[in-house]
Design an enzyme around this catalytic site. Structure first.
Site, PDB file in Angstrom:
ATOM      1  N   SER A 245      -4.166  -6.835  -5.464  1.00  0.00           N
ATOM      2  CA  SER A 245      -3.718  -7.300  -4.153  1.00  0.00           C
ATOM      3  C   SER A 245      -4.885  -8.034  -3.518  1.00  0.00           C
ATOM      4  O   SER A 245      -5.801  -7.434  -2.973  1.00  0.00           O
ATOM      5  CB  SER A 245      -3.294  -6.101  -3.284  1.00  0.00           C
TER       6      SER A 245
ATOM      7  N   HIS B  43       3.138  -1.020  -4.915  1.00  0.00           N
ATOM      8  CA  HIS B  43       2.531  -0.089  -5.860  1.00  0.00           C
ATOM      9  C   HIS B  43       3.488   1.002  -6.317  1.00  0.00           C
ATOM     10  O   HIS B  43       3.106   1.865  -7.095  1.00  0.00           O
ATOM     11  CB  HIS B  43       1.292   0.567  -5.234  1.00  0.00           C
TER      12      HIS B  43
ATOM     13  N   GLN C  18       1.707   0.412   1.483  1.00  0.00           N
ATOM     14  CA  GLN C  18       1.104   0.502   0.151  1.00  0.00           C
ATOM     15  C   GLN C  18       0.267   1.756  -0.102  1.00  0.00           C
ATOM     16  O   GLN C  18       0.380   2.360  -1.168  1.00  0.00           O
ATOM     17  CB  GLN C  18       0.224  -0.737  -0.074  1.00  0.00           C
ATOM     18  N   GLU C  19      -0.583   2.142   0.850  1.00  0.00           N
ATOM     19  CA  GLU C  19      -1.489   3.269   0.597  1.00  0.00           C
ATOM     20  C   GLU C  19      -1.490   4.271   1.750  1.00  0.00           C
ATOM     21  O   GLU C  19      -1.620   3.890   2.911  1.00  0.00           O
ATOM     22  CB  GLU C  19      -2.935   2.777   0.407  1.00  0.00           C
TER      23      GLU C  19
ATOM     24  N   GLU D 102      -4.730   3.555  -8.708  1.00  0.00           N
ATOM     25  CA  GLU D 102      -5.848   4.151  -7.981  1.00  0.00           C
ATOM     26  C   GLU D 102      -5.745   5.668  -7.895  1.00  0.00           C
ATOM     27  O   GLU D 102      -6.501   6.311  -7.162  1.00  0.00           O
ATOM     28  CB  GLU D 102      -5.942   3.520  -6.585  1.00  0.00           C
TER      29      GLU D 102
ATOM     30  N   ASP E 223      -3.121   2.067   4.627  1.00  0.00           N
ATOM     31  CA  ASP E 223      -3.270   0.656   4.256  1.00  0.00           C
ATOM     32  C   ASP E 223      -1.871   0.114   3.984  1.00  0.00           C
ATOM     33  O   ASP E 223      -1.407   0.127   2.845  1.00  0.00           O
ATOM     34  CB  ASP E 223      -4.166   0.490   3.031  1.00  0.00           C
TER      35      ASP E 223
ATOM     36  N   GLU F  79      -5.573   0.029   8.008  1.00  0.00           N
ATOM     37  CA  GLU F  79      -6.103  -1.182   7.366  1.00  0.00           C
ATOM     38  C   GLU F  79      -4.967  -2.147   7.073  1.00  0.00           C
ATOM     39  O   GLU F  79      -3.925  -1.744   6.562  1.00  0.00           O
ATOM     40  CB  GLU F  79      -6.809  -0.787   6.064  1.00  0.00           C
TER      41      GLU F  79
ATOM     42  N   ASP G  10      -8.938  -6.318   6.021  1.00  0.00           N
ATOM     43  CA  ASP G  10      -9.339  -6.519   4.630  1.00  0.00           C
ATOM     44  C   ASP G  10      -9.042  -7.959   4.228  1.00  0.00           C
ATOM     45  O   ASP G  10      -9.921  -8.811   4.226  1.00  0.00           O
ATOM     46  CB  ASP G  10      -8.608  -5.525   3.724  1.00  0.00           C
TER      47      ASP G  10
ATOM     48  N   LYS H   8     -15.755  -5.463   0.212  1.00  0.00           N
ATOM     49  CA  LYS H   8     -15.581  -5.491  -1.245  1.00  0.00           C
ATOM     50  C   LYS H   8     -16.532  -6.534  -1.818  1.00  0.00           C
ATOM     51  O   LYS H   8     -16.427  -7.721  -1.501  1.00  0.00           O
ATOM     52  CB  LYS H   8     -14.138  -5.853  -1.608  1.00  0.00           C
TER      53      LYS H   8
ATOM     54  N   HIS I  94     -13.617  -0.002  -3.375  1.00  0.00           N
ATOM     55  CA  HIS I  94     -13.372  -0.315  -4.782  1.00  0.00           C
ATOM     56  C   HIS I  94     -12.308  -1.400  -4.898  1.00  0.00           C
ATOM     57  O   HIS I  94     -11.856  -1.967  -3.916  1.00  0.00           O
ATOM     58  CB  HIS I  94     -12.901   0.948  -5.508  1.00  0.00           C
ATOM     59  N   ARG I  95     -11.848  -1.673  -6.119  1.00  0.00           N
ATOM     60  CA  ARG I  95     -10.668  -2.490  -6.377  1.00  0.00           C
ATOM     61  C   ARG I  95      -9.713  -1.690  -7.268  1.00  0.00           C
ATOM     62  O   ARG I  95     -10.098  -0.691  -7.867  1.00  0.00           O
ATOM     63  CB  ARG I  95     -11.033  -3.809  -7.070  1.00  0.00           C
ATOM     64  N   SER I  96      -8.489  -2.158  -7.365  1.00  0.00           N
ATOM     65  CA  SER I  96      -7.499  -1.420  -8.165  1.00  0.00           C
ATOM     66  C   SER I  96      -7.825  -1.459  -9.653  1.00  0.00           C
ATOM     67  O   SER I  96      -7.499  -0.533 -10.397  1.00  0.00           O
ATOM     68  CB  SER I  96      -6.101  -1.971  -7.909  1.00  0.00           C
TER      69      SER I  96
ATOM     70  N   LYS J 203     -14.017   3.885   0.248  1.00  0.00           N
ATOM     71  CA  LYS J 203     -12.641   3.916  -0.254  1.00  0.00           C
ATOM     72  C   LYS J 203     -12.714   3.667  -1.749  1.00  0.00           C
ATOM     73  O   LYS J 203     -12.998   2.557  -2.183  1.00  0.00           O
ATOM     74  CB  LYS J 203     -11.818   2.833   0.446  1.00  0.00           C
TER      75      LYS J 203
END
Length: 432
Positions: free
Chosen positions: A43, A156, A164-165, A206, A243, A287, A314, A339, A367-369, A390
């Protein structure tokens, strides 16, 4: 002994999704060799630095990174040989100039960042210092509170959840080690609750669960239930961070909550929606609650909720000092997700963080996915001292590697280690 860069090499490796990424090795004339591996996002913001892929269909469906590897070996290495590895800013500047594009499209941000990170690690080894102490100085004592991804929706997950999160933050823990325990126990409590309700307990990229929940609200409901089941108090011991990744459901100026069947919403409707949740649940951070192009919507949310929660940008900022500066001037948010691979060098990342510090904004190292086992992010989070990280759920080894590295750092610092709630001024205003 004066340290100089003797050799730079690179290779193609795989990330946590089984897709190619790049690992670079920097060797000094003393014989020290350090490596760094670059993560990959799924993403991504439209203004992110370019991750160079090979294209075509003959290898890895076009996702190979042999071009980036070649750029490290053939283009970047020659201009950096014999340089002092402690000259991070100059090394990063030379790579940016060599690329010559605003988004690192020529050499690839993945190629440039892999060198930037490996140089920093080699310099820390040459100095005989842990990476966090080398990059942050002897005042780098603060361990970050983790944002742990435990439940997924949006793109996701195949469910009725638009966002999403859903993350938990152990804001009441006395140490990082205890925070990790709080999170792990809540994660396992949630697994049991989902299983009892007949939901699937498989995890996503994740490490968060992706069950076929009935609604957006049910996601928060089961998390609060899990916090209590684990023996903790929602809002006091463990809070919720979101998020929504709103860009993923933003179309033609409207937010389409089609998965949950809640229809189309304006920016103000979304802010009002979050207001209801903030009152109902112990939410302390949101976020990307609005889309990356909806600067006015972000400003509305910050004006309405910024004194109560952390409003994190983000995709709207993409760790780019130019966009962060605009956000500060326009009061677009009050925190930035950081990031490294969104901007492509350590120096530029630190510039974005410096802007946050000057403005009194929060910042979350992320981080990233598509991750690797590299623990650079853990050291960098301590070095930057923002008090938040995160890096996924408490499962999947590429995520756990960062948490275990933070445990090591806390143990190494001993009584000098600092761990505190970075959001204690705003607090969790939802019901407990």
């Amino acid at each position: 002994m004066n340290q100089k860069i003797k050799a730079i090499n690179a290779m193609e490796i795989l990330d946590s999704r089984g897709n190619p990424t790049i690992r670079t090795y920097v060797t000094l004339n003393s014989g020290i060799t350090a490596s760094a591996s670059v993560p990959s996002g799924a993403s991504t913001g439209e203004n992110e630095a370019i991750e160079l892929r090979d294209g075509g269909r003959t290898r890895y469906g076009g996702k190979g990174v042999l071009k980036a590897v070649a750029h490290v070996k053939e283009r970047i290495a020659p201009i950096l040989l014999d340089m002092d590895p402690t000259q991070q800013a100059e090394i990063d500047r030379l790579m940016i100039l060599l690329d010559g594009t605003p988004n690192k499209a020529k050499l690839g941000a993945n190629a440039i960042l892999s060198v930037s990170m490996a140089v920093a690690r080699a310099a820390s080894m040459a100095a005989g210092l842990p990476l966090y102490a080398y990059m942050g100085g002897f005042g780098a004592l603060r361990l970050p509170v983790p944002m742990m991804n435990i439940l997924n929706g949006g793109k996701h997950a195949d469910n009725s959840v638009d966002f999403q999160e859903f993350m938990i933050m152990p804001v009441g823990a006395p140490s990082f080690a205890e925070a990790l325990r709080y999170g792990a126990e809540t994660f396992h409590a949630l697994k049991g609750i989902l299983a009892t309700k007949g939901y699937a307990t498989n995890v996503g990229d994740e490490g968060g669960f992706a069950p076929n929940l009935k609604s957006n609200d049910e996601a928060c409901d089961v998390i609060v239930e899990a916090i209590r089941k684990a023996g903790y108090k929602p809002g006091k011991d463990i809070a919720i961070a979101l998020d929504p990744a709103a860009s993923s459901f933003y179309e033609d100026g409207m937010y389409k909550l089609s998965k949950s069947g809640q229809g189309k919403k304006t920016s103000q409707d979304m802010v009002n929606f979050y207001d209801r949740w903030i009152r109902k649940y112990p939410i302390v951070s949101i976020e990307d609650g609005l889309a990356e192009t909806d600067w006015e919507g972000f400003r509305q949310q910050t004006a309405q909720q910024g004194s109560r929660i952390q409003v994190v940008g983000d995709d709207i900022f993409v760790t780019n000092p130019k966009f962060v500066q605009r956000g500060i001037q326009e009061k677009t948010a009050n925190a930035v997700l950081i990031k490294l691979n969104q901007i492509g060098t350590i120096t530029e990342t630190m510039e974005a963080i410096a802007l946050c510090r000057k403005a009194g904004w929060g910042y979350v190292l992320s981080h990233r996915s598509g991750e690797t086992e590299d623990t650079f992010l853990a050291d960098f989070a301590v070095a930057m001292g923002g008090g938040q990280i995160k890096t996924g759920s408490v499962c999947r080894s590429e995520r756990i590697a960062k948490y275990n590295r933070l445990l090591e750092i806390e143990a190494e610092l001993g009584k000098a280690a600092i761990f505190e709630n970075p959001l204690k001024e705003g607090g969790a205003k939802g019901k407990t």
